[in-house]
Write a protein that holds these residues in place. Structure first.
Motif, PDB file in Angstrom:
ATOM      1  N   TRP A  55      11.664 -16.670  -3.652  1.00 29.24           N
ATOM      2  CA  TRP A  55      12.505 -17.406  -2.698  1.00 29.24           C
ATOM      3  C   TRP A  55      12.671 -18.857  -3.134  1.00 29.24           C
ATOM      4  O   TRP A  55      11.782 -19.451  -3.743  1.00 29.24           O
ATOM      5  CB  TRP A  55      11.852 -17.416  -1.318  1.00 29.24           C
ATOM      6  CG  TRP A  55      12.008 -16.156  -0.536  1.00 29.24           C
ATOM      7  CD1 TRP A  55      12.978 -15.841   0.326  1.00 29.24           C
ATOM      8  CD2 TRP A  55      11.101 -15.081  -0.534  1.00 29.24           C
ATOM      9  NE1 TRP A  55      12.779 -14.611   0.888  1.00 29.24           N
ATOM     10  CE2 TRP A  55      11.611 -14.105   0.362  1.00 29.24           C
ATOM     11  CE3 TRP A  55       9.884 -14.773  -1.220  1.00 29.24           C
ATOM     12  CZ2 TRP A  55      10.967 -12.899   0.614  1.00 29.24           C
ATOM     13  CZ3 TRP A  55       9.275 -13.576  -0.947  1.00 29.24           C
ATOM     14  CH2 TRP A  55       9.817 -12.653  -0.070  1.00 29.24           C
ATOM     15  N   THR A  85      17.118 -15.713  -2.408  1.00 29.67           N
ATOM     16  CA  THR A  85      16.047 -14.904  -3.009  1.00 29.67           C
ATOM     17  C   THR A  85      16.562 -14.237  -4.301  1.00 29.67           C
ATOM     18  O   THR A  85      17.775 -14.073  -4.520  1.00 29.67           O
ATOM     19  CB  THR A  85      15.580 -13.806  -2.044  1.00 29.67           C
ATOM     20  OG1 THR A  85      16.686 -12.947  -1.749  1.00 29.67           O
ATOM     21  CG2 THR A  85      15.034 -14.434  -0.766  1.00 29.67           C
ATOM     22  N   GLN A  86      15.560 -13.773  -5.080  1.00 29.54           N
ATOM     23  CA  GLN A  86      15.868 -13.078  -6.343  1.00 29.54           C
ATOM     24  C   GLN A  86      14.814 -11.992  -6.561  1.00 29.54           C
ATOM     25  O   GLN A  86      13.620 -12.220  -6.364  1.00 29.54           O
ATOM     26  CB  GLN A  86      15.864 -14.067  -7.513  1.00 29.54           C
ATOM     27  CG  GLN A  86      16.386 -13.503  -8.792  1.00 29.54           C
ATOM     28  CD  GLN A  86      17.898 -13.271  -8.774  1.00 29.54           C
ATOM     29  OE1 GLN A  86      18.630 -13.990  -8.063  1.00 29.54           O
ATOM     30  NE2 GLN A  86      18.361 -12.279  -9.483  1.00 29.54           N
ATOM     31  N   LYS A  87      15.248 -10.766  -6.954  1.00 34.21           N
ATOM     32  CA  LYS A  87      14.328  -9.650  -7.196  1.00 34.21           C
ATOM     33  C   LYS A  87      14.196  -9.403  -8.720  1.00 34.21           C
ATOM     34  O   LYS A  87      15.171  -9.485  -9.467  1.00 34.21           O
ATOM     35  CB  LYS A  87      14.832  -8.385  -6.541  1.00 34.21           C
ATOM     36  CG  LYS A  87      14.851  -8.442  -5.010  1.00 34.21           C
ATOM     37  CD  LYS A  87      15.341  -7.122  -4.434  1.00 34.21           C
ATOM     38  CE  LYS A  87      15.356  -7.168  -2.902  1.00 34.21           C
ATOM     39  NZ  LYS A  87      15.841  -5.907  -2.330  1.00 34.21           N
ATOM     40  N   SER A  88      12.978  -9.061  -9.095  1.00 30.21           N
ATOM     41  CA  SER A  88      12.728  -8.725 -10.511  1.00 30.21           C
ATOM     42  C   SER A  88      12.987  -7.233 -10.761  1.00 30.21           C
ATOM     43  O   SER A  88      13.320  -6.472  -9.850  1.00 30.21           O
ATOM     44  CB  SER A  88      11.278  -9.076 -10.870  1.00 30.21           C
ATOM     45  OG  SER A  88      10.391  -8.182 -10.205  1.00 30.21           O
ATOM     46  N   SER A 108       8.542 -17.408 -11.728  1.00 31.08           N
ATOM     47  CA  SER A 108       9.917 -17.805 -11.392  1.00 31.08           C
ATOM     48  C   SER A 108       9.993 -19.311 -11.172  1.00 31.08           C
ATOM     49  O   SER A 108       8.997 -19.960 -10.816  1.00 31.08           O
ATOM     50  CB  SER A 108      10.399 -17.100 -10.116  1.00 31.08           C
ATOM     51  OG  SER A 108      11.702 -17.503  -9.787  1.00 31.08           O
ATOM     52  N   HIS A 141      15.142 -18.107 -10.708  1.00 30.16           N
ATOM     53  CA  HIS A 141      15.303 -17.080 -11.764  1.00 30.16           C
ATOM     54  C   HIS A 141      13.908 -16.838 -12.372  1.00 30.16           C
ATOM     55  O   HIS A 141      13.018 -17.704 -12.357  1.00 30.16           O
ATOM     56  CB  HIS A 141      16.307 -17.545 -12.827  1.00 30.16           C
ATOM     57  CG  HIS A 141      15.829 -18.697 -13.641  1.00 30.16           C
ATOM     58  ND1 HIS A 141      15.942 -20.004 -13.204  1.00 30.16           N
ATOM     59  CD2 HIS A 141      15.225 -18.753 -14.871  1.00 30.16           C
ATOM     60  CE1 HIS A 141      15.450 -20.815 -14.116  1.00 30.16           C
ATOM     61  NE2 HIS A 141      14.998 -20.066 -15.147  1.00 30.16           N
ATOM     62  N   GLU A 146       8.947 -11.134 -15.883  1.00 29.38           N
ATOM     63  CA  GLU A 146       9.077 -10.020 -14.951  1.00 29.38           C
ATOM     64  C   GLU A 146       7.969  -9.004 -15.246  1.00 29.38           C
ATOM     65  O   GLU A 146       7.494  -8.890 -16.388  1.00 29.38           O
ATOM     66  CB  GLU A 146      10.440  -9.363 -15.073  1.00 29.38           C
ATOM     67  CG  GLU A 146      11.602 -10.283 -14.694  1.00 29.38           C
ATOM     68  CD  GLU A 146      12.940  -9.572 -14.773  1.00 29.38           C
ATOM     69  OE1 GLU A 146      13.242  -8.778 -13.845  1.00 29.38           O
ATOM     70  OE2 GLU A 146      13.663  -9.801 -15.765  1.00 29.38           O
ATOM     71  N   PHE A 191      19.275 -21.357  -7.277  1.00 33.12           N
ATOM     72  CA  PHE A 191      18.649 -20.056  -7.034  1.00 33.12           C
ATOM     73  C   PHE A 191      17.477 -19.887  -8.016  1.00 33.12           C
ATOM     74  O   PHE A 191      17.526 -20.348  -9.148  1.00 33.12           O
ATOM     75  CB  PHE A 191      19.660 -18.923  -7.257  1.00 33.12           C
ATOM     76  CG  PHE A 191      20.545 -18.689  -6.077  1.00 33.12           C
ATOM     77  CD1 PHE A 191      20.120 -17.819  -5.071  1.00 33.12           C
ATOM     78  CD2 PHE A 191      21.805 -19.298  -5.971  1.00 33.12           C
ATOM     79  CE1 PHE A 191      20.961 -17.592  -3.968  1.00 33.12           C
ATOM     80  CE2 PHE A 191      22.605 -19.056  -4.884  1.00 33.12           C
ATOM     81  CZ  PHE A 191      22.200 -18.208  -3.884  1.00 33.12           C
ATOM     82  N   VAL A 218       9.589 -10.490  -5.609  1.00 30.51           N
ATOM     83  CA  VAL A 218      10.746 -11.153  -4.987  1.00 30.51           C
ATOM     84  C   VAL A 218      10.418 -12.646  -4.906  1.00 30.51           C
ATOM     85  O   VAL A 218       9.336 -13.041  -4.437  1.00 30.51           O
ATOM     86  CB  VAL A 218      11.049 -10.594  -3.591  1.00 30.51           C
ATOM     87  CG1 VAL A 218      12.248 -11.302  -2.986  1.00 30.51           C
ATOM     88  CG2 VAL A 218      11.281  -9.094  -3.652  1.00 30.51           C
TER      89      VAL A 218
END
Length: 535
Positions: free
Chosen positions: A118, A123-126, A56, A34, A38, A32, A116
């Motif tokens: 991918w 996916t990962q959100k800040s 990321s 990271h 941010e 995933f 965001v």
């Protein structure tokens, strides 16, 4: 997943240039993404846009979403790199937010953005980053207010800075100098930006200013004057003064001053009186008075008696005057107890002094007489006997002109007898042949004379006898007397006896008007009578 190949030359995070692709190695397909970076909150100052950054790994795509809406792909600035240490792909995206974009948002919510990322796995959100327009209003919501405080009193100055984004920071100034609570612990700035003076000092009298500042502006409050005053305090009372009256009722006072401490900076004056008065009664002075004299004491061995009195009627008191005069009196006396012969030390000293004075006076008198007689030795002559005018002149002193002449000693007179025989004549017979020497063996005579006619001798020459009066009466002008002598007794021994027996002298009284001068020896002489021209 849509596969896309984008070539972009750029400089990676670690300074290497490379070509990144969206294709990930097969070993990273299960990871995933990271976020390495941010987006943070940002403030738009004036019209300058702000930039939000998001990074990321491993990520195949990164997009921003602001206020719930995706940002257009063309507004993204994408940069791809590979981490040389892990070999993982790194993707970084940046967008710019302008003031206009933020101002379009109205409501309670602020303008925010979120990225965001991918990967093949998901996916990962800040975190959300808020974008605000920075400002600082001009007016303070609460300014400090000047105060007058007492010494050592606590002082609280309030300050609520103007509204602003971001919130303004506050600092305090005293007379334009920043207050540092660390260096001066007497000051304290609270969390709500108020200033506390723990114990007001005189040096804390000053103008205090609250200063608010943020990234946009700096604002100052109106100065607040803090006046540290000192209320006056009374000193201790002085001692009571002496009574104003010397005798009787009067008053006395005591005082204090408002100097403990002295009022300062408008401090309150001392409350109360600074002078107190009190009635008093002074004891009147009593002058001393003499008692009666006591009786005289008995006459003592020192031939004196005494009596006394005392200063007791009344005795002097409360500053009164002492008695004036003596308290002991003595008087000379005589009685059986008086020892007249008992001389004290003082009497002995007195007697010795008297004797010494008497001796001195006697010596002085003797010296004066001797000096006087020496001066008159050539003028005065003493006549030994009245017989000098009948048988011959007797000299006061005999100085033989030839050595070896026998001078008879003085002996008591005796009647003529056998001793006046030829032997005696033989020893003194040389005197009959000595001629009178009126220049060497002479005696001067000075005195007054007067005549006395008692008869005449067988030669018809007048003879004179010696008296206490003048030998000659004043003679008329042109007259003169001649004294004839040289006749000696027929017995030389009797003559020498008479000559040697003349042991005293008589001085004729003086008469300055009729003073005669004469020179004599034992065989004759010359008498000069002044004012006559005769001798």
């Amino acid at each position: 997943m849509r596969e896309e190949r984008i070539e972009r030359r750029g400089k990676g995070q670690f300074g290497s240039e490379h070509v990144a692709t969206v294709t990930l190695p097969a070993s990273f397909n299960d990871l995933f993404p990271h976020f390495l970076v941010e987006p943070d909150d940002e403030y738009i100052v004036k019209n300058k846009p702000v930039t939000l950054t998001c990074r990321s790994t491993p990520a195949t795509q990164i997009y921003f979403k602001c206020n719930g809406e995706w940002v257009h792909q063309d507004d993204h600035l994408i940069e791809r790199n590979v981490d040389p240490a892990t070999g993982l792909p790194i993707m970084q995206v940046k967008i710019d937010i302008s003031r206009q974009q933020v101002e379009k948002i109205f409501g309670l919510d602020d303008y925010w953005c979120q990225c965001v990322a991918w990967s093949t796995t998901g996916t990962q959100k800040s975190q959300k980053a808020y974008v605000r327009i920075a400002y600082l209003r001009k007016n303070f919501e609460e300014e400090p207010v000047g105060k007058e405080v007492a010494l050592n009193q606590e002082v609280l100055l309030h300050c609520h800075p103007p509204e602003g984004v971001p919130p303004a920071e506050v600092e305090w100034q005293r007379n334009e100098h920043v207050i540092d609570p660390v260096s001066d612990p007497n000051f304290l700035v609270t969390a709500d930006r108020n200033l506390i003076i723990k114990q007001a000092r005189l040096a804390d009298t000053a103008n205090y200013t609250c200063v608010a500042n943020n990234i946009v502006a700096r604002r100052k409050s109106s100065p607040a004057t803090v006046l540290v005053y000192v209320n006056g305090g009374w000193s201790t009372w002085t001692t009571w003064s002496a009574c104003s009256a010397v005798c009787g009722r009067g008053w006395q006072r005591r005082s204090r001053s408002c100097t403990n401490p002295t009022p300062l900076n408008g401090g309150l004056a001392c409350d109360g009186q600074n002078v107190q008065k009190s009635a008093c009664t002074a004891t009147c002075p009593v002058d001393g008075g003499w008692s009666d004299w006591s009786n005289w004491s008995e006459c003592g061995v020192d031939c004196s008696m005494w009596r006394s009195r005392e200063c007791t009627q009344p005795s002097p008191g409360t500053g009164g005057k002492d008695c004036q005069g003596i308290d002991l009196q003595s008087l000379n006396c005589t009685s059986q107890q008086c020892l007249q012969t008992a001389d004290g030390v003082e009497d002995v000293a007195l007697y010795v002094g008297i004797v010494a004075v008497a001796l001195c006076l006697t010596l002085i008198l003797i010296v004066v007489v001797l000096v006087y007689r020496r001066k008159k030795e050539g003028l005065d002559a003493d006549v030994a006997d009245s017989s000098i005018l009948t048988t011959g002149f007797q000299p006061m002193g005999i100085k033989p002109s030839k050595p070896g002449v026998w001078i008879p000693r003085h002996r008591a007179p005796h009647p003529p007898g056998p001793r006046s025989g030829p032997c005696a004549r033989s020893k003194n017979s040389h005197l009959l042949t000595i001629q009178p020497d009126l220049t060497t063996t002479t005696t001067s005579y000075q005195g007054t004379l007067r005549s006395r006619h008692d008869g005449t001798t067988h030669t018809g020459t007048a003879k004179f006898s010696m008296t206490n009066g003048p030998l000659l009466d004043p003679l008329p002008n042109g007259s003169h007397h001649t004294l004839h002598n040289g006749k000696i007794t027929s017995d030389p021994a009797e003559f020498m006896t008479r000559l040697s027996n003349q042991t005293y002298f008589k001085t004729l009284p003086r008469d300055i008007a009729n003073t005669s001068y004469g020179t004599f020896n034992f065989l004759g002489g010359r008498l000069t009578i002044p004012n006559t021209g005769n001798d």
